[in-house]
Design a protein around this motif. Sequence first.
Motif, PDB file in Angstrom:
ATOM      1  N   GLY A   1       0.822  -1.197   0.000  1.00  0.00           N
ATOM      2  CA  GLY A   1       0.000   0.000   0.000  1.00  0.00           C
ATOM      3  C   GLY A   1       0.860   1.252   0.000  1.00  0.00           C
ATOM      4  O   GLY A   1       2.081   1.192   0.144  1.00  0.00           O
ATOM      5  N   TYR A   2       0.200   2.400  -0.165  1.00  0.00           N
ATOM      6  CA  TYR A   2       0.896   3.695  -0.183  1.00  0.00           C
ATOM      7  C   TYR A   2       0.391   4.507   1.004  1.00  0.00           C
ATOM      8  O   TYR A   2      -0.765   4.928   1.040  1.00  0.00           O
ATOM      9  CB  TYR A   2       0.627   4.413  -1.505  1.00  0.00           C
ATOM     10  N   TRP A   3       1.279   4.722   1.992  1.00  0.00           N
ATOM     11  CA  TRP A   3       0.870   5.254   3.281  1.00  0.00           C
ATOM     12  C   TRP A   3       1.135   6.751   3.450  1.00  0.00           C
ATOM     13  O   TRP A   3       1.062   7.272   4.557  1.00  0.00           O
ATOM     14  CB  TRP A   3       1.568   4.482   4.403  1.00  0.00           C
ATOM     15  N   ASN A   4       1.385   7.442   2.380  1.00  0.00           N
ATOM     16  CA  ASN A   4       1.761   8.857   2.467  1.00  0.00           C
ATOM     17  C   ASN A   4       0.746   9.682   3.261  1.00  0.00           C
ATOM     18  O   ASN A   4       1.106  10.457   4.137  1.00  0.00           O
ATOM     19  CB  ASN A   4       1.921   9.432   1.056  1.00  0.00           C
ATOM     20  N   ASN A   5      -0.545   9.502   2.950  1.00  0.00           N
ATOM     21  CA  ASN A   5      -1.605  10.223   3.674  1.00  0.00           C
ATOM     22  C   ASN A   5      -2.674   9.262   4.184  1.00  0.00           C
ATOM     23  O   ASN A   5      -3.816   9.669   4.406  1.00  0.00           O
ATOM     24  CB  ASN A   5      -2.248  11.283   2.762  1.00  0.00           C
TER      25      ASN A   5
ATOM     26  N   GLU B   1      -7.339   2.581   3.184  1.00  0.00           N
ATOM     27  CA  GLU B   1      -6.925   3.875   2.631  1.00  0.00           C
ATOM     28  C   GLU B   1      -5.598   3.755   1.886  1.00  0.00           C
ATOM     29  O   GLU B   1      -5.419   4.360   0.819  1.00  0.00           O
ATOM     30  CB  GLU B   1      -6.812   4.914   3.746  1.00  0.00           C
ATOM     31  N   ALA B   2      -4.659   2.992   2.451  1.00  0.00           N
ATOM     32  CA  ALA B   2      -3.345   2.843   1.829  1.00  0.00           C
ATOM     33  C   ALA B   2      -3.442   2.132   0.476  1.00  0.00           C
ATOM     34  O   ALA B   2      -2.756   2.501  -0.489  1.00  0.00           O
ATOM     35  CB  ALA B   2      -2.403   2.084   2.760  1.00  0.00           C
ATOM     36  N   GLN B   3      -4.298   1.123   0.386  1.00  0.00           N
ATOM     37  CA  GLN B   3      -4.430   0.409  -0.881  1.00  0.00           C
ATOM     38  C   GLN B   3      -5.189   1.236  -1.917  1.00  0.00           C
ATOM     39  O   GLN B   3      -4.842   1.223  -3.102  1.00  0.00           O
ATOM     40  CB  GLN B   3      -5.113  -0.951  -0.664  1.00  0.00           C
TER      41      GLN B   3
ATOM     42  N   ALA C   1       9.729   1.416   2.343  1.00  0.00           N
ATOM     43  CA  ALA C   1       9.398   1.464   3.772  1.00  0.00           C
ATOM     44  C   ALA C   1       7.907   1.258   4.014  1.00  0.00           C
ATOM     45  O   ALA C   1       7.494   0.786   5.084  1.00  0.00           O
ATOM     46  CB  ALA C   1       9.849   2.794   4.368  1.00  0.00           C
ATOM     47  N   ASP C   2       7.076   1.570   3.012  1.00  0.00           N
ATOM     48  CA  ASP C   2       5.636   1.380   3.155  1.00  0.00           C
ATOM     49  C   ASP C   2       5.247  -0.089   3.177  1.00  0.00           C
ATOM     50  O   ASP C   2       4.154  -0.442   3.647  1.00  0.00           O
ATOM     51  CB  ASP C   2       4.900   2.077   2.008  1.00  0.00           C
TER      52      ASP C   2
ATOM     53  N   THR D   1       2.583  -2.153   5.568  1.00  0.00           N
ATOM     54  CA  THR D   1       1.553  -2.992   4.947  1.00  0.00           C
ATOM     55  C   THR D   1       1.591  -4.404   5.515  1.00  0.00           C
ATOM     56  O   THR D   1       0.556  -4.991   5.885  1.00  0.00           O
ATOM     57  CB  THR D   1       1.755  -3.036   3.423  1.00  0.00           C
ATOM     58  N   LEU D   2       2.778  -4.972   5.601  1.00  0.00           N
ATOM     59  CA  LEU D   2       2.938  -6.336   6.115  1.00  0.00           C
ATOM     60  C   LEU D   2       2.536  -6.447   7.580  1.00  0.00           C
ATOM     61  O   LEU D   2       1.939  -7.458   7.998  1.00  0.00           O
ATOM     62  CB  LEU D   2       4.378  -6.798   5.922  1.00  0.00           C
TER      63      LEU D   2
END
Length: 372
Positions: A129-133, A139-141, A304-305, A309-310
């Motif tokens: 996923g993308y955890w920037n915001n 939300e991350a996915q 690092a994201d 996620t994991l």
Amino acid sequence: MSHSNIRNKIEQLLSSADIKIGGNRPWDIQVHNDDFYSRLLAKGSLGLGESYIDGWWDCDRLDKFFHKILQAKLDTKIKTRTEFFEVLKSKLINLQKPSRAFQIGLQHYDIGNDLYRHMLDKWLIYSCGYWNNASTLDEAQEAKMDMVCRKLDLLQGMRVLDIGCGWGGAAKFAAERYKVEVVGITVSKEQARFGKEFCKGLPVEIYLQDFRSLKGTFDRIFSLGMFEHVGYKNYVTFFRVVKNCLKKDGLFLLQTIGNNRSVTKTDPWINRYIFPKSMIPSAKQICAGIEGLFVLEDWHNFGADYDKTLMHWFWNFHENWDAIKKKYGESFYRMWKYYLLLSAGSFRARDNQLWQIVLSANGVPGIYKSIR
């Protein structure tokens, strides 16, 4: 070598990574079987993982344990005959040839949709996923999938190919949010069956198919977390297939785990228990594969994201274990926990990376605008 000497050797190795046998910190380990030491020395990472599954040792925080192991590069300190023969085999044989393409589906992705539904997000996305915001896994996915669509500049009515479509989540997202038509392929029967139902009513087609048999042309192509199954002997073939399926003004986005060094095999334990015949590519190997075929437009690393996620996947798996434990059993729980937390530790140590790479067939006129 005597038992005491073997134990001293293992203790010294672990001590160099700030890990103590019998210690009380979360990353210290507790050994329950004295044969653990000789098994580890003889079989390396394979012995470490198998002895954990067998209950020979425990650790409160396996993710922190592996973070320390990999930061100290202890994975390079014990070499076994098994690893030598695995390297030799990978050199002599195409381990990911077409006749073996569906093995990963059978061994990993077909083990049970119930497992993945209890572990993953609502879209069933089995990649970083993308955890920037983002503050939740959903939300991350969604942020990751939306970023993929924006990087590809998806427009209504485009025809899109998803190579390694999983349970159809990304195809469904693109069709619903960006009004495109999507063709997805997977080597998993269970994924294909679920995905067809999941995407019902949308302009999405899902096929049980190896990438090498792809035909047709597409405006855009993406592949999220599938390239790790292609194998270094097939990289050029993969990129040629993509090039042949992509329109002249098209874009291709590749998301893959990345290795800091070029290898021709995977970790022996991962190969036997989790991802058979898998291999994590290096930047050098990818660049060699695309040379003369594509223009490299953008390379984005957010490795690092994957740690985060994991960890969310593990928490979901652990919290929902009671609902599925009768089907899978205690040994499976220890194996799956080991896999998820080993993987989290590898990204935390920056031993693995996560790359999104945008490639164009002939170069974007002017300049490609990077999306983050």
